[in-house]
Design a protein around this motif. Sequence first.
Motif, PDB file in Angstrom:
ATOM      1  N   LEU A   1       8.738  -7.405   5.885  1.00  0.00           N
ATOM      2  CA  LEU A   1       7.414  -7.669   5.340  1.00  0.00           C
ATOM      3  C   LEU A   1       7.113  -6.577   4.328  1.00  0.00           C
ATOM      4  O   LEU A   1       7.114  -5.383   4.674  1.00  0.00           O
ATOM      5  N   VAL A   2       6.866  -6.984   3.092  1.00  0.00           N
ATOM      6  CA  VAL A   2       6.692  -6.020   2.002  1.00  0.00           C
ATOM      7  C   VAL A   2       5.389  -6.341   1.273  1.00  0.00           C
ATOM      8  O   VAL A   2       5.329  -7.269   0.469  1.00  0.00           O
ATOM      9  N   PRO A   3       4.321  -5.583   1.569  1.00  0.00           N
ATOM     10  CA  PRO A   3       3.033  -5.900   0.948  1.00  0.00           C
ATOM     11  C   PRO A   3       2.931  -5.336  -0.469  1.00  0.00           C
ATOM     12  O   PRO A   3       3.530  -4.306  -0.778  1.00  0.00           O
ATOM     13  N   LYS A   4       2.135  -6.000  -1.264  1.00  0.00           N
ATOM     14  CA  LYS A   4       1.875  -5.528  -2.635  1.00  0.00           C
ATOM     15  C   LYS A   4       1.180  -4.169  -2.592  1.00  0.00           C
ATOM     16  O   LYS A   4       1.549  -3.262  -3.326  1.00  0.00           O
ATOM     17  N   PHE A   5       0.205  -4.057  -1.712  1.00  0.00           N
ATOM     18  CA  PHE A   5      -0.462  -2.765  -1.484  1.00  0.00           C
ATOM     19  C   PHE A   5      -0.222  -2.338  -0.041  1.00  0.00           C
ATOM     20  O   PHE A   5      -0.410  -3.144   0.894  1.00  0.00           O
ATOM     21  N   ILE A   6       0.181  -1.109   0.125  1.00  0.00           N
ATOM     22  CA  ILE A   6       0.495  -0.627   1.477  1.00  0.00           C
ATOM     23  C   ILE A   6      -0.812  -0.374   2.227  1.00  0.00           C
ATOM     24  O   ILE A   6      -1.679   0.362   1.732  1.00  0.00           O
ATOM     25  N   PRO A   7      -0.976  -0.989   3.384  1.00  0.00           N
ATOM     26  CA  PRO A   7      -2.227  -0.812   4.126  1.00  0.00           C
ATOM     27  C   PRO A   7      -2.446   0.664   4.497  1.00  0.00           C
ATOM     28  O   PRO A   7      -1.496   1.344   4.898  1.00  0.00           O
ATOM     29  N   ASP A   8      -3.683   1.129   4.325  1.00  0.00           N
ATOM     30  CA  ASP A   8      -3.981   2.508   4.713  1.00  0.00           C
ATOM     31  C   ASP A   8      -4.251   2.570   6.213  1.00  0.00           C
ATOM     32  O   ASP A   8      -4.099   1.577   6.933  1.00  0.00           O
ATOM     33  N   GLU A   9      -4.688   3.735   6.684  1.00  0.00           N
ATOM     34  CA  GLU A   9      -4.863   3.891   8.130  1.00  0.00           C
ATOM     35  C   GLU A   9      -5.907   2.946   8.715  1.00  0.00           C
ATOM     36  O   GLU A   9      -5.884   2.636   9.899  1.00  0.00           O
ATOM     37  N   ASN A  10      -6.822   2.449   7.857  1.00  0.00           N
ATOM     38  CA  ASN A  10      -7.818   1.488   8.338  1.00  0.00           C
ATOM     39  C   ASN A  10      -7.378   0.035   8.171  1.00  0.00           C
ATOM     40  O   ASN A  10      -8.168  -0.882   8.424  1.00  0.00           O
TER      41      ASN A  10
ATOM     42  N   ASN B   1      -6.734  -1.277   5.321  1.00  0.00           N
ATOM     43  CA  ASN B   1      -7.143  -1.792   4.018  1.00  0.00           C
ATOM     44  C   ASN B   1      -6.038  -1.550   2.996  1.00  0.00           C
ATOM     45  O   ASN B   1      -5.232  -0.631   3.155  1.00  0.00           O
ATOM     46  N   PRO B   2      -6.007  -2.360   1.950  1.00  0.00           N
ATOM     47  CA  PRO B   2      -4.950  -2.193   0.950  1.00  0.00           C
ATOM     48  C   PRO B   2      -5.049  -0.820   0.309  1.00  0.00           C
ATOM     49  O   PRO B   2      -6.099  -0.444  -0.207  1.00  0.00           O
ATOM     50  N   GLY B   3      -3.957  -0.063   0.379  1.00  0.00           N
ATOM     51  CA  GLY B   3      -3.954   1.295  -0.155  1.00  0.00           C
ATOM     52  C   GLY B   3      -3.153   1.379  -1.434  1.00  0.00           C
ATOM     53  O   GLY B   3      -3.386   0.609  -2.366  1.00  0.00           O
ATOM     54  N   VAL B   4      -2.183   2.295  -1.467  1.00  0.00           N
ATOM     55  CA  VAL B   4      -1.436   2.509  -2.703  1.00  0.00           C
ATOM     56  C   VAL B   4      -0.533   1.316  -3.010  1.00  0.00           C
ATOM     57  O   VAL B   4      -0.072   0.611  -2.118  1.00  0.00           O
ATOM     58  N   ALA B   5      -0.306   1.137  -4.312  1.00  0.00           N
ATOM     59  CA  ALA B   5       0.557   0.035  -4.750  1.00  0.00           C
ATOM     60  C   ALA B   5       1.986   0.298  -4.318  1.00  0.00           C
ATOM     61  O   ALA B   5       2.480   1.425  -4.389  1.00  0.00           O
TER      62      ALA B   5
END
Lengths: 567, 567
Positions: free
Chosen positions: B229-238, B240-244
């Motif tokens: 599974l490879v997200p466009k934005f890496i989820p942050d600790e919460n 939520n979409p984090g860094v690209a």
Amino acid sequence: MPYRAPISDYEFLFKNVVGFDQVAETERFAEASSDVVSAILTEAGKMCEQVMAPLQRPGDLEPARLENGVLRTSPGYAEGWNAIAEGGWIGMSGNPEYGGMGLPMAVTTAVNEMMSAACLSLQLAPLMSQGQIEALEHHASDEIKELYLPKLISGEWSGTMNLTEPQAGSDVGALSSKAEPNGDGTYSITGQKIFISWGDNDFCENVCHLVLARLPDGAPGTRGISLFLVPKFIPDENGNPGVANDLKVVSLEHKMGLHGSPTCVMQYDGAKGWLVGQEHKGMAAMFTMMNNARLGVGGQGVGVAEGAYQHALAYALERKQGKTPSGTIVDHADVRRMLMEMKADVFASRAILLANAVAIDMAQATGDADWAARAALLTPIAKAFGTETGIRVAETGVQVHGGMGFIEETGAAQYYRDVRVTAIYEGTNGIQAMDLVGRKMMDGGEAAARLLDEIEAQAEGARATMPELAGPVWEATESLREATEWLTSQDDMTERFAGALPYLRAFARVLGGHFHLAAALADPDGPRAKLARFYINALLPEHAGLLAQAQNGAKDLYALSADELAV
Amino acid sequence: MPYRAPISDYEFLFKNVVGFDQVAETERFAEASSDVVSAILTEAGKMCEQVMAPLQRPGDLEPARLENGVLRTSPGYAEGWNAIAEGGWIGMSGNPEYGGMGLPMAVTTAVNEMMSAACLSLQLAPLMSQGQIEALEHHASDEIKELYLPKLISGEWSGTMNLTEPQAGSDVGALSSKAEPNGDGTYSITGQKIFISWGDNDFCENVCHLVLARLPDGAPGTRGISLFLVPKFIPDENGNPGVANDLKVVSLEHKMGLHGSPTCVMQYDGAKGWLVGQEHKGMAAMFTMMNNARLGVGGQGVGVAEGAYQHALAYALERKQGKTPSGTIVDHADVRRMLMEMKADVFASRAILLANAVAIDMAQATGDADWAARAALLTPIAKAFGTETGIRVAETGVQVHGGMGFIEETGAAQYYRDVRVTAIYEGTNGIQAMDLVGRKMMDGGEAAARLLDEIEAQAEGARATMPELAGPVWEATESLREATEWLTSQDDMTERFAGALPYLRAFARVLGGHFHLAAALADPDGPRAKLARFYINALLPEHAGLLAQAQNGAKDLYALSADELAV
């Protein structure tokens, strides 16, 4: 998309399958020896490969367009037209008196098919001119012939057909365009015509429109229609294009394919026209044009099928995938199935097409009514089966390409988009089928029965050497004969029309078996016999289901009300 | 192009034809009473009619595009996605624990079909998410499930499937994308993927890619592939979409149709990914996703068929031409033939599709291996026949329109162009057929025989009341049984594959007869019986020719050498 003209296939068919020898033996076509024909086909093939095939994709990417009322054709199309004209390919079957080559229709049909395979959009332009040349040769006054035919045959001028109007599609008799006599032997034409292929171009000095319109005293329906020649520029006293006529291209259609061919809405505002044939007899003249145009459109289908087949085969031979002997997909069974279906149907549809052309030539050369009836019988089959083959083969070509088939750059999709219209124009395939079971069987099915007799006679003769091919062809023909008798015994035409298209398809399947068998007999240990075997084993059986549908009658079709259709 | 959701058809099919009652009687799907299902279908139908159908043409005219690396979707698509998401239509069959509705696959399948009919390009987006949801539910860790499933189900995030690479099309095992462990439980993914449907969009916070890649110690071929599974934005600790992430859309394909759906070339340059399922077991996880995606794609075909049928019928009911009782072309026999063929095949393909979904639901609800085998058997048939029906009906729809069918403004051409890809993606129809006669008949044809027994039992039961319908269905089934026995007795798989697609088509024809007969039994004096009569009389007979081809073996296919194919 390189294209290779299938010259050896035409040579084989002419010699062994469609009886072209008979044509060459007539006085009328005595010059069409096999050497001459081969040389002509080879020359035309080169032009198709080298000049026309490279125009296929540019025409799709840069469609013809209208700029301030001026039509601009696709890049290279002017040069393409000039090459077609200079080769003499427009007036191949035209009267030599006016610069034509006077060649048999069979040869013209083969050349037209090659041009269609190479670049369908551009090929439609000379096809339109050919129809006009034929109509003028048969119906125009000597004055018109002398003025127009040399220009049309040389390609200096081009020709179009103007039948359709917004409210009158397949029902030509509903047209509302008007013609008023000017008192000087000319007429004033007013009306709008739609779907006019190559209604204008930027590479001919003049564009000559054959327009159907109704005179003030014309009866309603098709019996009150007259045919007029309406040039874009009115010829001056020297026969050169003079003042602009009162007509224009209003707009171009935005089509699914055939982008290189401008499909015009034409407006005539009191344009000057000349009568072709007699007053109120326009439909008869138009039919001359349409019959050969139908053969021509059948050839477009066959041509695209050949082009799409070659294109798919090239891909299958180079696309590496899976562990196969060659390492390419050509060894996969289902890819093989697709390629064999494509190839076998290209052969079948081409044979029907050329047999039709041979019948036209024989009718012309001998005046024999049986040949004329054969030609008339085969025309709707050649048109509908040729174009359905074009569509089916192009669709299969997309499939052979897998995901790449859906990507425009590959070219497979263009064949699929372009060829789709051929089942519609020049009389939809449904109308072809109605023509087959209606008008073409007004003789009680006699012409059909004669053809079936010939098919069975060949199969009988082949029973000794090729029983496993001859047997199925004979039996399929018997089934077709029964269905023909059932159809012709229906006095209610709706009963016939209900099964007309499945019947036409079954007829084509049987004819395909007949011609494949002829090929196998001529090449019993070679690839022709192998292809015939596949066709007869795998594709011919389709006739059974089609004939069941053909004889199902109209009751089931009308069982649902309009409301019930919608639920 | 107004679209009317065929709710009453689903209700009839659920109740009388595909045995949905059994599903509603299970504990798992006890809430799916007929009232609830009707209310859900009605609600979804409204959304399809009012929100999605108006997006069909704008997506074609203004395709998704890439602007400086940013993907811009077609006008109105963002609003369309939001309506789909807010209706809960993405997560219909998703686990309620994560926000899904937990509905039976049969209901989801009907809704997906309606969405496909209304706007195929946009519908592909939720279909991709549904596949991902299903794969994660079955194979992902709890951590991934908790993080991703609620977002995917709500439509805040979207999902994609990344299988294909330029050198590895249908042969997934040939892929070369690499995965390196990062040492922290995550992986670094590098490679290029092509044909990624909805590989990006501008209406979701995040786009989650399921990517097949090979670990350093992965074996060659399909057994060495893992799923990430490879997200466009890496989820942050919460969450939520984090860094690209290190991935991008390189380019979009220029396709024949489906312009509103961006088909992406994706580049992964050491992108961070999470393992889904076990190492080297990626194909198993991918198959979960693919099986339902195949059913979904079959439903796309059925949906487009319905849309194209409604569109053509509307035209036929309003197009005046010729002297008919209604004055419109709907009374012409050949137009009737086309409309009846379209309608009868929409019904047949939809019944197969929903019967497949019911089998999936029963397998899930009961754990019964026979139901699982039934679902597995029907999937390639539902996919291939559904999509071939979509193509054929859309093609016929063009024909009903005559010349207008070739003009893009009419809309008939778009159905034809859009639906063409469905026979190709999610495993070409050739691959579906190989799956049917190969993997799905590893049981020696047992699951098929059980189904044929049921078909014959129904036909036997109907002999007394509807002998003229029951007889042909019973006989066609016997022919299919013989062909099945012939196929399963072939140990050389090439012999089976040679006739696989004609066999699949014949199987579908027989199933269509079976379901039409069921409909006729439930509505013996109504329109269902009339439609069944047409299907059984006119279309079912096609099985005979297909079965002849199915049993013809491989010899004819390989009789020509590659050189001979080219001549």
